[in-house]
Write an enzyme that holds these catalytic residues in place. Structure first.
Site, PDB file in Angstrom:
ATOM      1  N   LYS A 188       0.826  -1.207   0.000  1.00  0.00           N
ATOM      2  CA  LYS A 188       0.000   0.000   0.000  1.00  0.00           C
ATOM      3  C   LYS A 188       0.863   1.262   0.000  1.00  0.00           C
ATOM      4  O   LYS A 188       1.785   1.385   0.800  1.00  0.00           O
ATOM      5  CB  LYS A 188      -0.920  -0.008   1.223  1.00  0.00           C
ATOM      6  CG  LYS A 188      -1.903  -1.166   1.220  1.00  0.00           C
ATOM      7  CD  LYS A 188      -2.749  -1.214   2.460  1.00  0.00           C
ATOM      8  CE  LYS A 188      -1.964  -1.577   3.703  1.00  0.00           C
ATOM      9  NZ  LYS A 188      -2.832  -1.867   4.869  1.00  0.00           N
TER      10      LYS A 188
ATOM     11  N   THR B 249      -8.754   9.220   8.699  1.00  0.00           N
ATOM     12  CA  THR B 249      -8.373   7.986   7.999  1.00  0.00           C
ATOM     13  C   THR B 249      -8.224   6.805   8.953  1.00  0.00           C
ATOM     14  O   THR B 249      -7.592   5.808   8.608  1.00  0.00           O
ATOM     15  CB  THR B 249      -7.048   8.197   7.245  1.00  0.00           C
ATOM     16  OG1 THR B 249      -6.029   8.599   8.184  1.00  0.00           O
ATOM     17  CG2 THR B 249      -7.191   9.265   6.174  1.00  0.00           C
TER      18      THR B 249
ATOM     19  N   GLY C 154      -8.562   3.482  10.512  1.00  0.00           N
ATOM     20  CA  GLY C 154      -9.114   2.208  10.084  1.00  0.00           C
ATOM     21  C   GLY C 154      -9.041   1.919   8.600  1.00  0.00           C
ATOM     22  O   GLY C 154      -9.689   0.984   8.122  1.00  0.00           O
ATOM     23  N   THR C 155      -8.248   2.696   7.842  1.00  0.00           N
ATOM     24  CA  THR C 155      -8.202   2.469   6.392  1.00  0.00           C
ATOM     25  C   THR C 155      -7.635   1.089   6.052  1.00  0.00           C
ATOM     26  O   THR C 155      -8.124   0.421   5.142  1.00  0.00           O
ATOM     27  CB  THR C 155      -7.374   3.550   5.682  1.00  0.00           C
ATOM     28  OG1 THR C 155      -6.106   3.692   6.338  1.00  0.00           O
ATOM     29  CG2 THR C 155      -8.087   4.882   5.689  1.00  0.00           C
ATOM     30  N   GLY C 156      -6.597   0.654   6.770  1.00  0.00           N
ATOM     31  CA  GLY C 156      -6.006  -0.653   6.488  1.00  0.00           C
ATOM     32  C   GLY C 156      -6.971  -1.791   6.772  1.00  0.00           C
ATOM     33  O   GLY C 156      -7.097  -2.731   5.973  1.00  0.00           O
ATOM     34  N   CYS C 157      -7.659  -1.710   7.910  1.00  0.00           N
ATOM     35  CA  CYS C 157      -8.666  -2.720   8.257  1.00  0.00           C
ATOM     36  C   CYS C 157      -9.752  -2.767   7.196  1.00  0.00           C
ATOM     37  O   CYS C 157     -10.181  -3.842   6.744  1.00  0.00           O
ATOM     38  CB  CYS C 157      -9.316  -2.385   9.602  1.00  0.00           C
ATOM     39  SG  CYS C 157      -8.189  -2.171  10.974  1.00  0.00           S
TER      40      CYS C 157
END
Length: 270
Positions: free
Chosen positions: A174, A205, A207-210
């Site tokens: 990412k 932003t 929690g974007t990865g989750c």
């Protein structure tokens, strides 16, 4: 029959990341969501104040109860900070021959702070990564896994290739951290593809990865191929950010339900 997805991760009491974000994302992406909770956290948009891990025995019982009743079409694994918990997850995934496993290797915070111990990282590498269909590291995590300092798009390709060849799975490296912001690199089967995202000026932003990994798992559960699943997940997270939800004093959550509009979501009229 609705397709199903399981998230194995920690709880975020503020609802923006972890289990709560995963369930919202899965529901918004049209699959039935289930959860096995690895830890409880006391947190909000400004930070984490307490963590209480599940015991390995209890986590194993959570997974047994799910796999023996509603078998998931995909599994997303988020932050697991304890070596014994990682081992029980790997044991159960192998026992039940789980499929479409998406691992978000949460190891390094955006600030650069290490989130799990060295022995837990080694256990992740040995036990969980080889089971994954796809890993979704951010740039600091890809650096941690490869020892490569990532300063360019070419470095992202080199790191993703090394991770893919080491663990025999696809890798979504990412972008961000001042490099290829919003652009992600998918490396799979000895080739790569860039997925360009929309740069959205939204500081919220959390929690974007989750959310991204859960959206990928949801689409894999529905039968989409890996490339299509990543593209659909990227589009979804762009919409969630563009909705410009603004809650909390820190980096707030996204609007996971931005595309859900029906009679039950209508606001009360004054």
């Amino acid at each position: 029959m609705r397709k199903t997805a399981l998230t194995i991760a920690g709880s975020d009491s503020s609802g923006g990341a972890g289990i709560q974000a995963d369930i919202k994302t899965m529901m918004a992406n049209g699959v039935y969501a289930m959860s096995a909770i690895t830890a409880l956290t006391a947190q909000n948009t400004t930070g984490v104040t307490a963590i209480l891990n599940a015991t390995p025995e209890f986590l194993g019982q959570e997974l047994d109860s799910l796999f023996t009743d509603i078998f998931p079409d995909a599994v997303k694994i988020g932050m697991v900070s304890d070596r014994e918990l990682i081992c029980i997850i790997a044991e159960k995934l192998k026992q039940y021959q789980a499929k479409n496993i998406v691992v978000d290797p949460v190891m390094v915070a955006t600030s650069g702070a290490r989130l799990i111990s060295e022995d837990a990282i080694e256990t992740l590498k040995q036990e969980l990564f080889p089971l994954a269909a796809i890993l979704t590291p951010n740039i600091p995590e890809a650096e941690e896994l490869t020892g490569i300092k990532i300063n360019s798009a070419e470095d992202m390709i080199s790191a993703a290739r090394q991770i893919s060849e080491t663990y025999h799975c696809a890798v979504l490296c990412k972008g961000g951290h001042q490099l290829n912001d919003a652009n992600d690199l998918l490396y799979a089967n000895d080739s790569y593809q860039w997925f360009e995202g929309k740069r959205i000026d939204n500081p919220n932003t959390h929690g974007t990865g989750c959310t991204l990994s859960s959206a990928i798992a949801s689409n894999l559960a529905k039968g989409y191929d890996l490339n299509t699943s990543v593209k659909r997940a990227k589009d979804y997270i762009s919409g969630a950010l563009a909705a410009m939800l603004d809650l909390g004093a820190g980096s707030g959550p996204m609007d996971h339900g931005f595309a859900i509009h029906n009679v039950y979501t209508e606001e009360k009229e004054d």
